[in-house]
Write an enzyme that holds these catalytic residues in place. Structure first.
Site, PDB file in Angstrom:
ATOM      1  N   LYS A 130       0.825  -1.209   0.000  1.00  0.00           N
ATOM      2  CA  LYS A 130       0.000   0.000   0.000  1.00  0.00           C
ATOM      3  C   LYS A 130       0.857   1.257   0.000  1.00  0.00           C
ATOM      4  CE  LYS A 130      -1.766   1.640   3.939  1.00  0.00           C
ATOM      5  NZ  LYS A 130      -1.619   3.119   4.080  1.00  0.00           N
ATOM      6  N   ASN A 131       1.856   1.290   0.876  1.00  0.00           N
ATOM      7  CA  ASN A 131       2.646   2.505   1.045  1.00  0.00           C
ATOM      8  C   ASN A 131       3.630   2.732  -0.092  1.00  0.00           C
ATOM      9  OD1 ASN A 131       1.400   3.216   3.464  1.00  0.00           O
ATOM     10  ND2 ASN A 131       2.797   1.969   4.670  1.00  0.00           N
ATOM     11  N   ARG A 160      -9.019   0.099   4.185  1.00  0.00           N
ATOM     12  CA  ARG A 160      -8.051   1.044   3.629  1.00  0.00           C
ATOM     13  C   ARG A 160      -6.755   0.349   3.225  1.00  0.00           C
ATOM     14  NH1 ARG A 160      -6.001   4.685   7.324  1.00  0.00           N
ATOM     15  NH2 ARG A 160      -4.833   5.383   5.517  1.00  0.00           N
ATOM     16  N   ASP A 171       5.784  19.567   9.205  1.00  0.00           N
ATOM     17  CA  ASP A 171       6.785  20.614   9.153  1.00  0.00           C
ATOM     18  C   ASP A 171       8.045  20.170   8.409  1.00  0.00           C
ATOM     19  OD1 ASP A 171       7.090  18.888  11.380  1.00  0.00           O
ATOM     20  OD2 ASP A 171       8.527  20.257  12.298  1.00  0.00           O
ATOM     21  N   LEU A 172       8.377  18.874   8.473  1.00  0.00           N
ATOM     22  CA  LEU A 172       9.558  18.394   7.764  1.00  0.00           C
ATOM     23  C   LEU A 172       9.358  18.455   6.253  1.00  0.00           C
ATOM     24  CD1 LEU A 172      10.586  15.325   9.968  1.00  0.00           C
ATOM     25  CD2 LEU A 172      11.493  17.655  10.025  1.00  0.00           C
ATOM     26  N   CYS A 211      -6.123   7.964   9.500  1.00  0.00           N
ATOM     27  CA  CYS A 211      -6.225   7.357  10.819  1.00  0.00           C
ATOM     28  C   CYS A 211      -5.813   8.332  11.913  1.00  0.00           C
ATOM     29  CB  CYS A 211      -5.323   6.115  10.902  1.00  0.00           C
ATOM     30  SG  CYS A 211      -5.952   4.699   9.988  1.00  0.00           S
ATOM     31  N   ARG A 238       1.434  13.479  13.169  1.00  0.00           N
ATOM     32  CA  ARG A 238       2.150  13.371  11.893  1.00  0.00           C
ATOM     33  C   ARG A 238       2.443  14.759  11.333  1.00  0.00           C
ATOM     34  NH1 ARG A 238       0.274   8.439   7.912  1.00  0.00           N
ATOM     35  NH2 ARG A 238       0.206   6.796   9.450  1.00  0.00           N
ATOM     36  N   ASP A 263       3.713  -0.020  12.454  1.00  0.00           N
ATOM     37  CA  ASP A 263       2.485  -0.593  11.908  1.00  0.00           C
ATOM     38  C   ASP A 263       2.237  -2.029  12.378  1.00  0.00           C
ATOM     39  OD1 ASP A 263       1.809   1.683  10.575  1.00  0.00           O
ATOM     40  OD2 ASP A 263       2.363   0.983   8.585  1.00  0.00           O
ATOM     41  N   ARG A 274      -4.202  10.445   4.847  1.00  0.00           N
ATOM     42  CA  ARG A 274      -3.042  11.283   5.119  1.00  0.00           C
ATOM     43  C   ARG A 274      -2.003  11.219   4.009  1.00  0.00           C
ATOM     44  NH1 ARG A 274      -2.031  12.380  11.067  1.00  0.00           N
ATOM     45  NH2 ARG A 274      -4.020  11.955  12.070  1.00  0.00           N
TER      46      ARG A 274
END
Length: 440
Positions: free
Chosen positions: A22-23, A396, A124-125, A116, A121, A304, A92
């Protein structure tokens, strides 16, 4: 809307083929913005997040076609610069279109990301890295707007090896002028997969998978046909499900070298783990024993996976301590697990798991994606009927989760949930989440 009903007690036996990551899929889909030529992505899981990302990219003006486990995307004509709130708020990972849009158009407006409720999270980075490339960024209450006449390579040190920030900066830097050096970069396998795909599109990226990445800017990228890696988190979830039921389960089409810490911890608990070239088998090996786990960026133990391990360790001999170092709200499902018979106490960013528990019947809600899967895992070992609602979270990230568990021997089914989805979402907004942020 459906709920999941589990009747525990059946050992899981057999083989299950693992879906694409997924990621990795979501980020490579976003990378299609960087070229006007077709991008064909293979091994894409059929999950809700992929559908939402498809809608986001479609709203931006890309053509999106899905057939037989692949997605073909093309940003051929004019594309929009704004990712709408009604879609971005659902996931997200949608923030990942910010870098590609900025590189392609010089402008981007993206709604604040949702998904979620596992922590802040902070973005700013992402913002700081893009600003160092030359972007001007305005952050409002509801959206982020970025603009740049030209992006220029820079030396960018990250305070934390953020996966999303690494990906956003890497994609923007591909089309920047000059060289970008990204220090303290995330090292997850999905980062390497994205870099491999971008390089096949004509990018010049080295060091992916290490803490220092070097991106040489190029003038343009071209189309590609690319198969994504298997989902190591899905594979880990199925292995824990096999372990908690005392089964004999094999996950196939995996990359075991990407699962090192998860496999090591399963062996420490007391399970027999046999690793092949692209398979992992797990068998019960006597009574499991408690261990300690600390979540860390890759190659450490993945955040995770900690929820599923919490279910497993609740049945183990002794006391285990799980330390969450990534997300401050990752223990949001503890009250649900305790409702089934677990005994987990939260002390700042530590979860003290009292072992030798027995899961019983109960009705619980999935507060997020991985916690939902962990409640299903607990239900597989329960002594009664367990009902899990709000399973849109599970959908998801897990393709046909109940169907694949059924094939392995689980007594599990989907059933109608009388509550409308809108009510479920409203209830989630008031969900009682332990405050453990002080420990981070």
């Amino acid at each position: 809307m459906n709920k999941i009903i589990v009747r525990g007690g059946n050992p899981l036996v057999g083989e299950v083929k693992i879906s694409g990551a997924k990621n990795s899929a979501l980020k490579i889909m976003a990378a299609s913005i960087l070229t006007s030529e077709p991008v064909v992505i293979g091994n894409v899981p059929y999950i809700r997040d992929v559908s939402v990302m498809s809608e986001v990219l479609g709203e931006l003006g890309l053509s999106v076609e899905r057939t037989n486990g692949s997605v073909t995307l093309q940003a051929k004509g004019p594309i929009g610069m704004e990712a709408p709130y009604q879609l971005v708020s659902q996931m997200r990972a949608s923030i990942i279109v910010l870098g590609p849009l900025l590189a392609r158009l010089g402008r981007a407006r993206v709604a604040m990301p949702g998904g979620c409720n596992i922590g802040l999270r902070k973005i700013d980075l992402h913002i700081r890295g893009l600003e160092m490339l030359g972007a001007k960024i305005d952050v409002g209450q509801a959206s982020i707007e970025a603009r740049a006449d030209v992006l220029v390579g820079a030396n960018i040190p990250l305070d934390f090896p953020s996966v999303g920030a690494t990906e956003n900066i890497m994609m923007a830097a591909c089309l920047a002028r000059g060289t970008t050096v990204l220090d303290n970069a995330a090292r997850e396998p999905e980062i390497v997969d994205l870099a491999d795909c971008l390089n096949q599109m004509g990018a010049c990226i080295s060091g992916a998978g290490t803490s220092t990445m070097i991106i040489e800017g190029v003038d343009r990228l071209h189309g590609v046909s690319f198969n994504i890696i298997p989902d190591r988190i899905e594979a880990g979830t199925f292995l824990v499900a096999g372990a908690i039921t005392g089964g004999d389960l094999t996950v196939t089409s995996v990359k075991p070298e990407q699962m090192g810490m998860v496999l090591k911890k399963l062996e420490q608990i007391g399970y027999k783990v046999d690793v092949g070239d692209s398979t992992v088998n797990i068998k019960g090996a006597g009574g499991p024993c408690g261990i300690n786990i600390s979540t860390l960026p890759h190659p450490g133990f993945p955040t995770d996976m900690q929820a599923s391990f919490m279910s497993l360790l609740s049945l183990a001999e002794g006391t285990s301590i799980i330390t969450e170092n990534i997300f401050e709200n990752r223990f949001s499902f503890v009250q649900e697990l305790n409702h089934l018979g677990g005994r987990v106490n939260i002390e700042r960013h530590h979860a003290v798991v009292i072992g030798k528990r027995t899961f019983g019947a109960g009705t619980v809600k999935a507060p997020d994606l991985r916690a939902g899967a962990a409640l299903v895992v607990a239900g597989l070992a329960a002594g009664g009927l367990v009902e899990i609602s709000d399973i849109h979270h599970i959908e998801r990230g897990y393709e046909n989760f109940t169907g694949r568990l059924q094939v392995l021997g689980a007594d599990i089914e989907l059933a109608p949930d009388e509550r409308p989805l809108e009510l479920a979402v409203k209830e989630e907004e008031g969900y009682d989440i332990p405050d453990i942020s002080a420990g981070l």
